[in-house]
Design an enzyme around this catalytic site. Structure first.
Site, PDB file in Angstrom:
ATOM      1  N   ALA A   1       6.713  -6.495  -1.313  1.00 64.59           N
ATOM      2  CA  ALA A   1       5.333  -7.183  -1.731  1.00 64.59           C
ATOM      3  C   ALA A   1       5.216  -7.702  -3.079  1.00 64.59           C
ATOM      4  O   ALA A   1       5.842  -7.019  -4.056  1.00 64.59           O
ATOM      5  CB  ALA A   1       4.258  -6.088  -1.375  1.00 64.59           C
TER       6      ALA A   1
ATOM      7  N   GLU B   1       4.384  -3.930  12.452  1.00 64.15           N
ATOM      8  CA  GLU B   1       3.322  -2.884  12.392  1.00 64.15           C
ATOM      9  C   GLU B   1       2.068  -3.507  11.355  1.00 64.15           C
ATOM     10  O   GLU B   1       2.271  -3.768  10.277  1.00 64.15           O
ATOM     11  CB  GLU B   1       4.091  -1.901  11.479  1.00 64.15           C
ATOM     12  CG  GLU B   1       3.085  -0.682  11.777  1.00 64.15           C
ATOM     13  CD  GLU B   1       2.052  -0.188  10.579  1.00 64.15           C
ATOM     14  OE1 GLU B   1       0.859  -0.640  10.716  1.00 64.15           O
ATOM     15  OE2 GLU B   1       2.321   0.366   9.543  1.00 64.15           O
ATOM     16  N   LEU B   2       0.946  -3.764  12.193  1.00 63.84           N
ATOM     17  CA  LEU B   2       0.078  -4.789  11.574  1.00 63.84           C
ATOM     18  C   LEU B   2      -1.100  -3.980  11.429  1.00 63.84           C
ATOM     19  O   LEU B   2      -1.387  -2.775  11.119  1.00 63.84           O
ATOM     20  CB  LEU B   2      -0.047  -6.100  12.451  1.00 63.84           C
ATOM     21  CG  LEU B   2       1.073  -6.467  13.044  1.00 63.84           C
ATOM     22  CD1 LEU B   2       0.743  -7.623  13.928  1.00 63.84           C
ATOM     23  CD2 LEU B   2       1.907  -7.230  11.573  1.00 63.84           C
TER      24      LEU B   2
ATOM     25  N   SER C   1      -0.462  -7.484   7.332  1.00 62.81           N
ATOM     26  CA  SER C   1      -1.405  -8.085   7.942  1.00 62.81           C
ATOM     27  C   SER C   1      -1.119  -8.823   9.114  1.00 62.81           C
ATOM     28  O   SER C   1      -0.038  -9.184   9.487  1.00 62.81           O
ATOM     29  CB  SER C   1      -2.355  -9.100   7.117  1.00 62.81           C
ATOM     30  OG  SER C   1      -1.592 -10.240   6.814  1.00 62.81           O
TER      31      SER C   1
ATOM     32  N   LYS D   1      12.379  -7.908   1.719  1.00 59.42           N
ATOM     33  CA  LYS D   1      11.563  -8.707   0.535  1.00 59.42           C
ATOM     34  C   LYS D   1      10.220  -7.959   0.374  1.00 59.42           C
ATOM     35  O   LYS D   1       9.468  -7.526   1.494  1.00 59.42           O
ATOM     36  CB  LYS D   1      10.851 -10.024   1.515  1.00 59.42           C
ATOM     37  CG  LYS D   1      10.879 -11.218   0.751  1.00 59.42           C
ATOM     38  CD  LYS D   1       9.612 -11.004  -0.277  1.00 59.42           C
ATOM     39  CE  LYS D   1       8.275 -10.898   0.409  1.00 59.42           C
ATOM     40  NZ  LYS D   1       6.991 -10.710  -0.463  1.00 59.42           N
TER      41      LYS D   1
ATOM     42  N   GLU E   1     -11.153  -4.682   8.979  1.00 59.70           N
ATOM     43  CA  GLU E   1     -10.581  -3.784   8.380  1.00 59.70           C
ATOM     44  C   GLU E   1     -11.225  -3.765   7.022  1.00 59.70           C
ATOM     45  O   GLU E   1     -11.206  -4.891   6.306  1.00 59.70           O
ATOM     46  CB  GLU E   1      -9.236  -3.978   8.473  1.00 59.70           C
ATOM     47  CG  GLU E   1      -8.239  -2.910   8.157  1.00 59.70           C
ATOM     48  CD  GLU E   1      -6.641  -3.203   8.220  1.00 59.70           C
ATOM     49  OE1 GLU E   1      -6.006  -2.351   8.240  1.00 59.70           O
ATOM     50  OE2 GLU E   1      -6.398  -4.519   8.229  1.00 59.70           O
TER      51      GLU E   1
ATOM     52  N   ASN F   1       0.634  -1.276   0.008  1.00 58.86           N
ATOM     53  CA  ASN F   1      -0.017  -0.096   0.087  1.00 58.86           C
ATOM     54  C   ASN F   1       0.922   1.467   0.113  1.00 58.86           C
ATOM     55  O   ASN F   1       0.284   2.275  -0.491  1.00 58.86           O
ATOM     56  CB  ASN F   1      -1.026  -0.069   1.118  1.00 58.86           C
ATOM     57  CG  ASN F   1      -0.238  -0.217   2.444  1.00 58.86           C
ATOM     58  OD1 ASN F   1       0.473  -0.477   2.511  1.00 58.86           O
ATOM     59  ND2 ASN F   1      -1.069  -0.078   3.538  1.00 58.86           N
TER      60      ASN F   1
ATOM     61  N   CYS G   1      -3.472   1.292   6.830  1.00 64.82           N
ATOM     62  CA  CYS G   1      -3.918   0.749   7.922  1.00 64.82           C
ATOM     63  C   CYS G   1      -4.441   1.504   8.971  1.00 64.82           C
ATOM     64  O   CYS G   1      -4.976   1.221  10.260  1.00 64.82           O
ATOM     65  CB  CYS G   1      -2.612  -0.182   8.523  1.00 64.82           C
ATOM     66  SG  CYS G   1      -1.282   0.531   8.481  1.00 64.82           S
TER      67      CYS G   1
HETATM   68  P1  ADP Z   1      -1.140  -7.188   2.709  1.00 68.14           P
HETATM   69  O1  ADP Z   1      -2.673  -7.092   2.695  1.00 68.14           O
HETATM   70  O2  ADP Z   1      -0.283  -5.811   2.848  1.00 68.14           O
HETATM   71  O3  ADP Z   1      -0.633  -8.059   1.229  1.00 68.14           O
HETATM   72  P2  ADP Z   1       0.216  -9.397   3.646  1.00 68.14           P
HETATM   73  O4  ADP Z   1       0.531  -9.396   5.200  1.00 68.14           O
HETATM   74  O5  ADP Z   1      -0.360 -10.170   3.127  1.00 68.14           O
HETATM   75  O6  ADP Z   1      -0.571  -8.007   3.823  1.00 68.14           O
HETATM   76  O7  ADP Z   1       1.346  -8.859   3.119  1.00 68.14           O
HETATM   77  C1  ADP Z   1       2.417  -7.966   3.508  1.00 68.14           C
HETATM   78  C2  ADP Z   1       3.895  -8.542   2.987  1.00 68.14           C
HETATM   79  O8  ADP Z   1       3.965 -10.050   3.532  1.00 68.14           O
HETATM   80  C3  ADP Z   1       4.090  -9.102   1.601  1.00 68.14           C
HETATM   81  O9  ADP Z   1       5.273  -8.552   1.126  1.00 68.14           O
HETATM   82  C4  ADP Z   1       3.688 -10.299   1.482  1.00 68.14           C
HETATM   83  O10 ADP Z   1       4.323 -10.933   0.221  1.00 68.14           O
HETATM   84  C5  ADP Z   1       4.414 -10.894   2.791  1.00 68.14           C
HETATM   85  N1  ADP Z   1       3.736 -12.199   3.098  1.00 68.14           N
HETATM   86  C6  ADP Z   1       2.793 -12.586   3.030  1.00 68.14           C
HETATM   87  N2  ADP Z   1       2.630 -13.990   3.461  1.00 68.14           N
HETATM   88  C7  ADP Z   1       3.862 -14.165   4.252  1.00 68.14           C
HETATM   89  C8  ADP Z   1       4.270 -15.431   4.923  1.00 68.14           C
HETATM   90  N3  ADP Z   1       3.637 -16.371   5.110  1.00 68.14           N
HETATM   91  N4  ADP Z   1       5.608 -15.031   5.331  1.00 68.14           N
HETATM   92  C9  ADP Z   1       6.439 -13.820   5.273  1.00 68.14           C
HETATM   93  N5  ADP Z   1       5.585 -12.978   4.326  1.00 68.14           N
HETATM   94  C10 ADP Z   1       4.685 -12.936   3.934  1.00 68.14           C
END
Ligand code: ADP
Length: 485
Positions: free
Chosen positions: A180, A253-254, A232, A178, A387, A155, A287
């Site tokens: 998104a 930060e969730l 998330s 890493k 949310e 985002n 968020c």
């Molecule tokens: P969003 O809704 O912002 O995509 P996520 O938590 O799904 O929220 O994703 C945030 C980040 O976490 C992204 O970089 C996503 O690729 C990564 N992510 C998703 N699943 C996992 C996982 N099991 N382990 C580590 N990183 C992950």
């Protein structure tokens, strides 16, 4: 280059100062406004993540000993490069993420500020000399924590990266990022600039690829000392669990579910103007977005009328065409909004404006949704507890100060909260009792390079930005020195 063409940008992994192909093929990046494929990005896996960990560990030896003033010089150089390149960076962001160009440009400017702020702060990480018994010297030294694994969301695909990397490298840490899956190009454009600025090999690395594979390796590795994550709550919980056996430092930060309360003594116009501006930042995909709008019954009619009037001025379109707001990130994002609205209406809520997906003409291939006002929201509706991440303003009417505080706190989340009031007793009472990491009173600008950003409860722990942000990347070492007389 045409108005709708993607600027030149890297698509390779960046490890140990080199651009590399990945061993896991490529993934396409899609423009959420048009559905077109923008680029195919290299994907790594276990092999590349391990290489990056090795590179970052090797680089840590030198980087952690580099004088803070030298680190600051490079960071300020990086800030200058980001500023000079802001047009290209903003356009890349708009095309892969959807937000209007003006918002993307503002995000890039925030990066510039953040880099400069942390470049300065990295030179002021002070320890303590502690009063000690005669013949001894007691010191509390602050040292960089080590190699950092940073995982970021789509985002704010540029700023979420800089607000992690910048305090980390200022403190002397090295980083593996890493990004998104849907927004790697903004991250790669930043890596190009880190390279150009002349950071030593391995100080900053990026690995794209399967999230759970890379996330698991980073969080379980004993060669990584810190995990910093924005995303998330579900994924945060997984990473936290995976990081537990090695007892590494973690910040999370969730998700959030921000209340926005308008008290009867508030400046209602200011409150509504601020609400509309804040809600349509990134089309509600934030968020800290105001997600539950509590309005006192005395001013309910006046405020609701204003909200409906103002929402009609919100324009929706391709971010490159300068609308107020852009598309949602993907089909799933649209579905979630549709489902929440359907559920709320079935349980008695009323749609006062919007309510539908936009599908005609320029909207045909993108993920667009009408700016929406929903009245009569109640606790039995999904939207009260979950949310939204979309362009919906859900209104709840309240009568009593203590009750609205209870209702605002009735959520697992605790990130941002906002309220509008003028009475000093209300301001003191409510800001004391809201169980949130951030409280905006007659103001929603809670994200600044100089101020602590973060949550409580299921919104996570740790703080980003400001002096608190840098502290997340240092360890305190106690040294006692006995000297002979
Ligand atoms: P969003 O809704 O912002 O995509 P996520 O938590 O799904 O929220 O994703 C945030 C980040 O976490 C992204 O970089 C996503 O690729 C990564 N992510 C998703 N699943 C996992 C996982 N099991 N382990 C580590 N990183 C992950």
């Amino acid at each position: 280059m045409g108005k709708y063409d993607l600027p030149q940008v890297e698509t390779h992994l960046y490890i140990n100062g080199k651009w590399l192909e990945g061993s896991e093929g490529t993934v396409d990046v899609v423009n959420p406004a048009t559905g077109e494929t923008l680029a195919s990005v290299q994907q790594g896996g276990e092999k590349e993540t391990k290489e990056a960990i090795e590179a970052a560990n090797k680089a840590f030896e030198g980087w952690s000993r580099t004088a803070p003033s030298e680190r600051a010089k490079l960071m300020n150089k990086m800030a200058d490069l980001v500023e000079e390149d802001s047009e290209r960076l903003a356009k890349i962001m708009t095309m892969e993420q959807g937000k209007p160009l003006a918002q993307a440009t503002a995000e890039i400017q925030t990066n510039v500020e953040n880099l400069r702020w942390n470049a300065a702060q990295g030179q002021r990480i002070m320890g303590e000399i502690i009063p000690s018994p005669e013949g001894k010297q007691w010191q509390a030294r602050k040292q960089p924590v080590g190699v950092v694994g940073a995982i970021t969301p789509w985002n704010f695909p540029s700023n979420m990266i800089i607000r992690k990397i910048s305090p980390a490298i200022a403190a002397g840490c090295t980083v593996i990022l890493k990004p998104a899956k849907s927004t790697p190009l903004s991250a790669l454009a930043l890596m190009e600039l880190f390279h150009k600025a002349g950071f030593p090999d391995g100080v900053v690395n990026i690995v794209m690829g399967d999230s759970s594979t890379i996330g698991k390796i980073l969080s379980e590795s004993d060669d990584i000392q810190k995990i910093t994550f924005t995303g998330s709550t579900e994924v945060g919980q997984i990473l936290n669990e995976q990081a537990a056996p090695t007892l590494k430092k973690v910040s999370m930060e969730l998700g959030g579910h921000a209340p926005f309360i308008i008290f009867p003594d508030a400046d209602v116009e200011l409150a509504v103007d601020t609400l509309i501006k804040t809600k349509f930042i990134n089309n509600g995909q934030v968020c800290t977005s105001p997600n539950r709008i509590f309005i006192h019954k005395e001013i309910k009619e006046q405020a609701t009328k204003l909200i409906v009037e103002k929402i009609r001025e919100v324009t929706v379109g391709n971010g490159l065409d300068d609308p107020t707001t852009g598309p949602l990130i993907n089909e799933e994002g649209v579905k979630k909004v549709e489902e929440q609205l359907e559920d709320a209406v079935a349980k008695g809520a009323e749609i006062l404006a919007g309510g539908h997906r936009l599908t005609d003409g320029e909207y045909a291939n993108g993920f667009f949704f009408e700016p929406t006002v929903l009245d009569g929201v109640k606790k039995e509706m999904d939207i009260f507890y979950n949310e939204t991440f979309g362009p919906v303003i859900p209104i709840i009417t309240f009568e009593d100060e203590e009750q609205v505080i209870k209702d605002a706190n009735d959520t697992i989340f605790g990130l941002a909260s906002y309220f509008f009031a003028t009475n000093i007793h209300t301001i003191n009472n409510v800001s004391n009792k809201l169980q949130y990491g951030m409280v905006g009173v007659n103001d929603t600008t809670i994200s600044n390079s100089a101020t602590p950003f973060g949550g409580v409860k299921h919104s996570g722990f740790g703080r980003e930005n400001g002096t608190f942000g840098v502290e997340e990347y240092v360890e305190v070492k106690f040294v006692t020195i006995a000297s002979e007389k």
